[in-house]
Design an enzyme around this catalytic site. Structure first.
Site: not given
Ligand code: H2U
Ligand code: ZN
Length: 346
Positions: A34, A56, A59, A81-82, A119, A159, A166-167, A170, A172, A174, A302, A304, A322
């Site tokens: 509290k 987005c 999408c 991942n780009d 989305h 994330n 999270c960026s 949408h 998603h 990884q 499992h 988390h 701490y």
């Molecule tokens: P988050 O889960 O942290 O939102 O990351 C989304 C991933 O999407 C991030 O690792 C990738 C980013 O590198 N990404 C692409 O691969 N192509 C894109 O056009 C934008 C984001």
């Molecule tokens: Zn989207």
């Protein structure tokens, strides 16, 4: 001291609990729940309202940051991942300067998994059948990447929420796959191996039986999976989803078990979203056996979930001070967190 008075004492007095999977301790201070809060207040972010957002990059049909166009996908969609943190074919090189400066190159790869073409959905808003599709993709990724010579571990994770970094809203997740077994999984492997060698059963099989006999930390369960707040949780509303059958990875699950996992994920994320009436932010992921060529009979699949929120949609838990210098600490007990999550949907 008898069990009831011990339980009562754990509800009141500062104590430490042992995390069976990591061997680390967490400090619990129930009397402190509290304390007043005049610190940071997070901005509550409204969930997206558009089913398809033309801006987005996840999408269907939209163009990503690197100029590639997403197909008009209708279920899940996986792409490399780009901006990957790991690259396949990274040449092997090692530095060991008198054992004081030590490094080694790390090959691997990263992919992005869109959970849904919609989305505006999150796991908590998706149909269980659609979540089952996500479970299937996770299993496929584990099988495909884990079979590679250069991959010793496959981590699927999600994330979600701006507060978690999270960026994009949408839905998603990884996949990061790499040669080495990362620290958290290496530690869990050692702990589970030790227990299995001693007892001949998996650590989580026995832990689950203990939790079911006491019920106080269980949020929801079905024939195949149990959702609970672990006895040693360090984040306020941290949870785990544990398979009833001791299986080492997602590919070993039957169809009915995969449905059970999808249903457990759905129920849990709905509880989360109902708790503070916001789309609940968290980092979550599946822990499975490393794909390093060993059998790993000790490994028990499992998930988390690590959510940062503490007492409302805008007040979060910080792991600072701490916790950085000593060890994790929590105020509300895992038992009261479980009770609140159980009650959130009623
Ligand atoms: P988050 O889960 O942290 O939102 O990351 C989304 C991933 O999407 C991030 O690792 C990738 C980013 O590198 N990404 C692409 O691969 N192509 C894109 O056009 C934008 C984001
Ligand atoms: Zn989207």
């Amino acid at each position: 001291m008898d069990r009831t008075s011990l339980d009562a004492q754990l509800r009141e007095d500062p104590h430490r609990r042992l995390d069976l999977l990591t061997g680390e301790w967490v400090l619990v201070s129930p009397h402190r729940a509290k304390r007043p809060w005049q610190g940071a207040v997070e901005r509550a972010v409204a969930p997206p309202s558009l089913a398809h957002d033309p801006n987005c990059y996840l999408c269907p049909g939209n163009t990503r940051a690197n100029g590639m166009r997403n197909p008009d996908y209708t279920g899940t969609y996986v792409f490399d991942n780009d901006f990957a943190a790991l690259r396949p074919g990274t040449a092997d090189a090692a530095l060991d300067d008198d054992g004081l400066l030590v490094a080694r190159t790390e090959p691997g790869l990263c992919r992005v998994i869109c959970f849904s073409p919609r989305h505006d959905l999150s796991l908590g808003a998706m149909e269980t059948a659609a979540i089952r599709g996500v479970v299937d993709v996770w299993a496929e990724q584990y099988a495909e990447l884990g079979a590679r010579e250069d991959i010793g571990h496959v981590q699927v994770f999600e994330n979600t929420g701006a507060i978690m970094g999270c960026s994009n809203p949408h839905p998603h997740g990884q996949v990061w796959a790499q040669r080495s077994v990362p620290r958290a999984v290496a530690v869990e492997t050692d702990r589970q191996r030790e227990y299995f060698a001693r007892e001949g059963r998996t650590l989580l099989e026995d832990y689950l039986a203990k939790e079911e006999s006491r019920a106080e930390r269980i949020i929801v369960a079905n024939d195949h999976f149990v959702v609970l707040v672990p006895f040693w949780a360090s984040w306020p509303f941290e949870t785990m989803i544990i398979s009833r059958r001791p299986v080492r990875d997602l590919t070993a699950l039957t169809g009915a078990e995969r449905d059970g996992l999808a249903s457990a994920m759905s129920r849990l994320t709905r509880c989360y979203d109902a708790l503070f009436e916001v789309q609940f932010p968290y980092s979550a992921g599946v822990h499975q056996a490393p794909t390093d060529g060993e059998l790993h009979p000790e490994w028990h699949l499992h998930m988390h979930f690590y959510p940062p929120l503490l007492r409302s949609a805008t007040v979060r838990k910080f792991m600072v001070g701490y916790e950085m210098l000593g060890e994790p600490q929590r105020d509300i007990t895992p038992e009261s967190a479980a009770e609140r999550l159980r009650g959130a949907l009623r």
